[in-house]
Every structure is written in C-alpha cells, then in structure tokens.
Design an enzyme around this catalytic site. Structure first.
Site, PDB file in Angstrom:
ATOM      1  N   CYS A 127       0.884  -1.242  -0.059  1.00  0.00           N
ATOM      2  CA  CYS A 127       0.036  -0.144  -0.003  1.00  0.00           C
ATOM      3  C   CYS A 127       0.764   1.440   0.039  1.00  0.00           C
ATOM      4  CB  CYS A 127      -1.207  -0.066   1.261  1.00  0.00           C
ATOM      5  SG  CYS A 127      -2.488   1.162   0.874  1.00  0.00           S
ATOM      6  N   HIS A 174      -2.835  -5.288   1.601  1.00  0.00           N
ATOM      7  CA  HIS A 174      -2.322  -5.725   2.723  1.00  0.00           C
ATOM      8  C   HIS A 174      -2.305  -6.913   3.101  1.00  0.00           C
ATOM      9  CE1 HIS A 174      -2.196  -1.288   4.159  1.00  0.00           C
ATOM     10  NE2 HIS A 174      -3.223  -1.313   3.428  1.00  0.00           N
ATOM     11  N   GLU A 219      -0.356  -8.581   5.400  1.00  0.00           N
ATOM     12  CA  GLU A 219       0.052  -8.644   6.804  1.00  0.00           C
ATOM     13  C   GLU A 219      -1.285  -8.606   7.733  1.00  0.00           C
ATOM     14  OE1 GLU A 219      -0.197  -4.218   6.153  1.00  0.00           O
ATOM     15  OE2 GLU A 219       0.329  -5.887   4.762  1.00  0.00           O
TER      16      GLU A 219
END
Length: 211
Positions: A82, A185, A187
């Site tokens: 991002c 994202h 994560e």
C-alpha cells in the site's frame, strides 16, 4: 545450512507490528529500522502500509531517505504494501508536490486510486509466484499501478467481478528484480506468502554465512 535472513521493517509509521509477525512466521528474523545504522544491518526491507506522505517526511527527518535509495540501487530485496508501494514507485500521481520517492520500481502509481476509507474492500487475487490458491487481498485507501516499465513484472490485477467496477483489471502487485510491491495488505489477513517470497529472495542473494 544458512541462518535466517534479517529483514528490516521501516518503523516510522504504519503496520509495523503486523509485518514483523508475518516475517517471523515466514522464516526471517525481523528487525525495526529507524536509522541508517539499523538499515545497514539488514538483508532486506519491508515498507509497510500507512500514510505515504507522512512516511516520506519521516524518511527525511530520520536521515534514511538517501540510505534506502542507495541500498535499493545496490540490489537490496524489498517489499512495499500500500503506502510502501507508493514510496517505492518512480512516479506518483495525486501525491503531494514535496513527496519524496525511493525509485525502487519503474512504475507510475496513483495514490488513493480506489477512493476513500469508506471505499475499502476485499477480493481474492491470483498472484504470480505465490501458488495456486488465491490471496485474500485487503484494500484500504489503496493505490494502483497505472504504468509499468519494461523490466517490471505484473503479478496481479483486480479480477473482473460485479463489485470491481472501474477498478477491474487494474494492476495491484508488481515485481522488478528483487523488489516487490502490492496495493493490498497481506499482513492483515495472516497470509504470509508475499513475505515468504521476499525472504526467499533475501536467501538467494545474500551469503549469510560470511556476515
């Protein structure tokens, strides 16, 4: 057998904790990076999601901007998610005039391309190099890639679905040599495949036994 590579996480702002945990699960030793000395001790670097203009200013404030640029130019493995994708890009559209770029990827990225926070969404993406199962991608005020250079590989595009609308077929994951970036994202979902890809690159290109 080689030791675990040490992958830094740029720890100035953004999703530092989540990337640190993902790197550890992916087989790396994760380390925060806030200074040029800390950067010099890592085999690769993650640039997390967050706010790209804030991160750009903090790179200057902490004296890291030129150090990161030099390491990228020398072939340091890196991954940006991002805001990290925005920072790694050669050119950013809809950014601030004083926003600094790291230039690790020969791409043109449009900041906040998918809209505001309320326009955040999720999608299942086929991402080259991560296996047959799709990655559940979380897009939050995400960029997309509008143009890639000839040395850039496109790893993923937004699929054609009813929900995608005008975003269908937009480029949202790229690789150029040792540098990876995604508009989403990973994560935040517990899917560590992008991080494992980065760790694999670091293992291939660094002789850890001689460090």
């Amino acid at each position: 057998m080689n030791a675990r590579p040490t992958i830094g996480v740029l720890a100035l702002q953004g999703n530092v904790r989540e990337h640190t945990a993902a790197l550890e699960r992916a087989g790396a030793t994760a380390a925060p990076v806030r200074t040029p000395d800390e950067l010099a001790r890592v085999d690769g670097l993650v640039l997390p999601g967050g706010e790209s203009t804030t991160m750009s200013r903090l790179l200057v404030t902490f004296g890291l901007l030129e150090s990161v640029r030099q390491r990228l130019a020398a072939g340091m493995p890196a991954y940006g998610s991002c805001a990290g994708m925005i920072l790694l890009a050669r050119t950013v559209l809809d950014g601030r005039p004083d926003q600094e770029q790291l230039g690790g990827l020969d791409v043109v990225v449009r900041r906040n391309a998918f809209g505001r926070q309320v326009d955040s969404f999720e999608a299942d993406l086929a991402v080259d190099g991560t296996g047959d199962e799709p990655i559940r991608a979380v897009f939050i005020r995400a960029p997309w890639v509008e143009k890639v250079g000839e040395d850039v590989d496109v790893l993923a595009r937004v699929p054609h679905t009813a929900e995608a609308g005008d975003a269908a077929d937009r480029i949202v994951a790229v690789r150029q040599g040792r540098v990876l970036a995604t508009a989403f994202h990973p994560e935040l979902t517990g899917d560590d495949r992008m991080h494992r890809l980065l760790v694999g690159i670091a293992e291939e290109d660094v002789d850890l036994e001689e460090r």
